[in-house]
Design a protein around this motif. Structure first.
Motif, short mmCIF file in Angstrom:
data_model
loop_
_atom_site.label_atom_id
_atom_site.label_comp_id
_atom_site.label_asym_id
_atom_site.label_seq_id
_atom_site.Cartn_x
_atom_site.Cartn_y
_atom_site.Cartn_z
N HIS A 77 43.32 36.45 39.37
CA HIS A 77 44.56 35.67 39.55
C HIS A 77 45.72 36.45 38.95
O HIS A 77 45.88 36.51 37.74
N HIS B 124 49.85 38.08 39.51
CA HIS B 124 51.15 38.08 40.21
C HIS B 124 51.76 39.47 40.20
O HIS B 124 51.50 40.26 39.31
N HIS C 209 53.11 33.75 44.23
CA HIS C 209 53.52 32.36 44.47
C HIS C 209 53.94 32.14 45.93
O HIS C 209 54.98 32.62 46.37
N GLU D 126 48.62 32.40 45.68
CA GLU D 126 48.62 31.15 44.94
C GLU D 126 49.58 30.24 45.68
O GLU D 126 50.80 30.35 45.55
N ASP E 199 45.75 34.88 34.99
CA ASP E 199 47.01 34.46 35.61
C ASP E 199 48.14 35.37 35.12
O ASP E 199 49.20 34.91 34.73
N HIS F 105 51.20 37.91 34.84
CA HIS F 105 52.45 38.01 35.57
C HIS F 105 53.11 39.37 35.42
O HIS F 105 54.19 39.61 35.94
ZN LIG Z 1 49.48 32.07 38.90
#
Ligand SMILES: [Zn+2]
Ligand SMILES: [Zn+2]
Length: 920
Positions: A6, A8, A40, A65, A199, A201
């Protein structure tokens, strides 16, 4: 195996940070064997991530996502949910889901259970972050709802559903812990495997400060960003497991927490193994087909069109037929028959609707078939253009048929193409990057360099100046490829200055270096259209703009990477003015034989090129004079030579010398290829032929020499070819000389020829196509100056150009009438005075008169007749639009002079002044 799933990238705009190739490199360094992408609500970054991972030899896991609503409601944002493609089927379903979701989007595409049910095949689903639906249920103590949701997901995805456990704190204390425990409970209940996800970023830990700046630039709360994202960098291997253990040992006990962490790691490995390595590599090039035609039908159709075209052009001769036959053979063998039919279709559609189309640009001008099909107006036999520059058996690349359409109407052509191939076509996105101006401007606001909120003007002004200086400084470190040389900027000659500014303004320059070149927004490509054979969603996801236009979420380079064919429908302003000239003169097209018109050529020779496409610069005028331009070939050569490389190497001088009496050695083996340019190598076509037929290089090697040559400067070309020799063990220079000597040259001649190949040369086909445009403009300038200047003045880019064109028009003997309420339209117009066409300046040519006032005056005049006096004008026009200020301006400029003699006197004086000014 190990995977950061996961994750970004820069395409999670304002929230994600990091380019695919940097992230993939970092993942490889950290020891990961796979890297996910889940931006996103968009799939913009998939091709780049795929490519980046393949390059470093790890597995890309392509996903998104997205935003999900268990019960669809318009204007609701949706909950996070991650999907990843296992295989090509999954990738295609991802595209379909995004497109269907796009139709009910709210900021982002919205998915529903119905959509997931329909398109789940080939997809892995994971429950995403704290903003996921079940996580939010847990936060709000609504476990029954969370259960219902999880059951439904499980029904759809089965073993391909994973529960994400994120061992990271969020800004609100204790909440993520609560979510993790609830999620693990749900997973157990429904027999779903858990995975640990970061997650993340951004990539590097130390990029956080810039990441934070990016958020604050977009008005996000600093404390919240810190609390939630400070730890969200790409974790080293086993860091997530350690984090989980630390976070939850109190909840599950030491031993159990450790065991759970390892289990989750194993689950991730299982997930990773489910995903194919090279999904996008399976997207094979499939050229679009026109309608339902079979290959045989298409072939018959192209042959029919070529024959009909040659007949229509009156050139159905042995030579033309033979050349077309040869070209068609290559086109067919390379599989481009339908490609030609598609282009011919929209070009001729445009021509039928009086949309002005350029004669052709680029190497397609070298193709006689394109000429026969009315795709171009460039007769490649007449102008000596070699087809092999455009296409060959061994050069399978998709041909670039780029064409110019009149600016204002090319949108109609794009609409036509898209409408003709529904479901197979789309426009193209572009990725808007952080550049010098927008980056520094945005950073300035959050680094203490505010220019509007500051209390005193003085400070605002000082800040503005500082911003300007910073921009100038960083621009100094811009490299040829458009990037910034970070290292030199931060540590080079200006390091002291950088340090001062960094200290004073919150590290602004360091932040700039990290932000520069990253994606800021998704824009649109104005000319590109892509076509696929079959459903376009097999290749790319599609987004919609407000008008409902379809755009691929990828840009042109990415589309190229996944084998999609594009068509460039370019806009050229010159085609617009040409279109208008044609209408005024009353012709539909340019008579190509006029390229040999001596009056036109004389005008070029004399440098009478003001307002003429491509040839307004002084250097062009100089070349025309130097080479004593007297034929179309000379015009084309001037177009080719009027560039920094050839100018710097004295190519025009050489050409002039050879043409005007120099002794050209006609016995060398290169002469037959350079005859048209008096022994000078001016064109790429000449370069290729000399490489192959004199230097004995293979065609692909000749292409390499051309590629090096295209860089523009000899030193660069030499460096590139040396590198090729090093990498491949073939020194093209040596090979060329050796073969050329074998073919009868002396060593000196061979070396000299080789050197001449390294001076920048130009595509003759392109030059010929563009020079036809210039010739057509010159034709109007010489034979219909009143129309030419009218159109030029009308389309002048700015006031300076307008003044220049007015001067030139007067020099050409045009009479220019000053603005007058009884004769003028809002803009310049043509009207007859004593049987002569004259240029009448517009009311808006008076500085300060706007469109509204000018139109009001014209309408009143056309409705109730000319104005007879100042009072008559006031009675009929004065009011809110034509107010006192307007009347004063009109009066001052003589537009209200009702004594005809006086007006003419003014006009005469004005023209005399213009004439003498132009003569000076
Ligand atoms: Zn995320
Ligand atoms: Zn999320």
């Amino acid at each position: 195996m190990s995977c950061d799933l996961h994750r970004h990238t820069e395409f999670s705009r304002f929230d994600g940070f990091g380019k695919a190739h940097n992230l993939a490199k970092l993942a490889k360094e950290l020891g990961y064997t796979a890297l996910g992408v889940s931006d996103h609500g968009n799939t913009n970054g998939l091709v780049q991530m795929h490519d980046a991972c393949q390059r470093v030899g790890i597995k890309p896991i392509l996903g998104v996502e997205g935003y999900f609503l268990p019960v669809y409601k318009a204007q609701e944002r949706g909950y996070h949910l991650c999907l990843f493609a296992k295989d090509l089927v999954g990738y295609r379903n991802l595209n379909a889901l995004q497109f269907e979701g796009e139709k009910q989007k709210y900021y982002n595409p919205i998915w529903t259970f119905e959509l997931l049910e329909k398109y789940h095949e080939g997809l892995i689903c994971s429950t995403a972050c704290i903003a996921g639906y079940s996580a939010q249920c847990i936060v709000n103590d609504k476990m029954p709802q969370a259960r219902k949701y999880m059951q439904k997901l499980k029904d759809i995805f089965g073993d391909d559903l994973y529960v994400e456990v994120q061992p990271y704190v969020v800004s609100e204390a204790g909440v993520q812990e609560k979510v993790n425990i609830g999620m693990i409970e749900l997973a157990e209940e429904f027999d779903i495997k858990c995975i640990l996800t970061s997650d993340s970023h951004r990539g590097e830990k130390d990029e956080f400060d810039t990441y934070l700046k990016m958020h604050t630039m977009n008005n996000h709360d600093e404390a919240w960003v810190r609390g939630t994202y400070e730890e969200r960098y790409m974790p080293p291997l086993m860091e997530m497991e350690k984090r989980f253990y630390k976070m939850h040992r109190g909840d599950y006990g030491d031993k159990q927490a450790k065991k759970m962490a390892l289990e989750m790691q194993a689950n991730m490995e299982e997930l990773e193994a489910k995903v194919e390595q090279d999904i996008l590599g399976q997207l094979k090039l499939q050229l679009p087909k026109i309608g339902e035609l079979s290959d045989e039908d298409s072939w018959n159709e192209i042959v029919r069109q070529v024959k009909a075209g040659l007949k229509k052009r009156g050139q159905y001769t042995k030579e033309y037929i033979q050349r077309c036959k040869e070209e068609l053979d290559v086109i067919k063998k390379n599989g481009f028959v339908d490609y030609f039919l598609i282009v011919a279709d929209y070009v001729n559609w445009a021509k039928d609707r009086d949309i002005c189309v350029g004669p052709g640009r680029g190497s397609v001008c070298n193709c006689l078939v394109a000429y026969a099909m009315y795709i171009t107006e460039v007769d490649s036999i007449r102008f000596g253009l070699d087809f092999r520059r455009f296409m060959r058996y061994d050069k399978k690349a998709i041909p670039d048929i780029d064409l110019d359409f009149e600016m204002d109407r090319r949108g109609e052509v794009i609409d036509y193409v898209i409408g003709k191939y529904p479901g197979q076509s789309a426009r193209v996105s572009s990725y808007g990057l952080y550049q010098v101006d927008n980056t520094i401007n945005s950073l300035a606001k959050v680094c203490g360099l505010d220019t509007d909120k500051t209390v005193d003007d003085h400070e605002a002004k000082t800040n503005k100046d500082t911003i300007k200086e910073i921009k100038a400084l960083v621009r100094k470190y811009k490299l040829e490829d458009g990037s910034i040389d970070d290292d030199a900027l931060l540590n080079g000659a200006d390091a002291d200055q950088v340090r001062v500014w960094n200290k004073k303004y919150d590290n602004i320059i360091t932040h700039f270096c990290k932000l520069f070149g990253k994606v800021q927004f998704i824009g649109t490509h104005s000319a590109g259209v892509v076509l696929t054979s079959g459903d376009i969603l097999q290749y790319t996801s599609i987004r919609l703009d407000k008008e409902g236009n379809l755009y691929s979420t990828y840009n042109l380079e990415d589309l190229n990477d996944i084998n999609i064919v594009k068509f460039d429908i370019l806009g050229l302003k010159t085609m617009q003015s040409i279109g208008e000239c044609r209408k005024l003169v009353g012709v539909k097209e340019f008579d190509i034989n006029l390229v040999d018109d001596q009056k036109l050529l004389q005008a070029f020779r004399e440098g009478n090129t003001c307002g003429i496409f491509q040839f307004e610069k002084a250097t062009a005028k100089r070349i025309f004079d130097e080479i004593q331009c007297d034929c179309f070939e000379d015009v084309v050569a001037t177009c080719a030579m009027n560039r920094p490389g050839p100018l710097g190497q004295g190519m025009p001088e050489q050409y002039a010398e050879n043409k005007l009496g120099g002794a050209i050695d006609q016995d060398t083996s290169t002469y037959q290829y350079t005859k048209a340019t008096y022994g000078t190598v001016v064109y790429q076509e000449q370069l290729l032929l000399i490489c192959v037929f004199v230097g004995g290089l293979e065609w692909f090697e000749a292409d390499l020499v051309l590629k090096a040559n295209k860089h523009g400067f000899k030193e660069r070309a030499v460096a590139i070819l040396n590198k090729y020799a090093e990498d491949n063990g073939v020194d093209l220079h040596k090979k060329f000389v050796k073969n050329a000597v074998k073919n009868g040259m002396t060593k000196e001649q061979a070396e000299g020829t080789w050197n001449s190949l390294l001076v920048y040369s130009f595509n003759k086909g392109h030059a010929a196509g563009y020079c036809i445009i210039s010739m057509e403009e010159m034709y109007y300038k010489i034979y219909y100056p009143q129309f030419f200047w009218y159109v030029k003045i009308k389309y002048a880019r700015n006031d300076t150009e307008k003044v220049e064109f007015n001067n030139e028009a007067a020099k050409d003997g045009e009479v220019i009438f000053l603005p007058h309420v009884n004769y003028s339209k809002p803009h310049v117009s043509i009207r007859k005075v004593d049987g002569e066409e004259v240029l009448q300046q517009g009311l808006m040519d008076i500085k300060g008169i706007g469109e509204k006032a000018a139109t009001a005056i014209r309408m009143e005049r056309e409705k109730n007749g000319v104005f007879t006096s100042f009072d008559d004008f006031l009675d009929r026009c004065a009011g809110r639009v034509v107010h006192k200020g307007v009347v004063n301006l009109l009066s001052e400029q003589g537009a209200l002079e009702f004594n005809k003699k006086m007006y003419i006197k003014r006009v005469t004086a004005y023209n005399t002044a213009l004439y003498s000014r132009a003569r000076r």
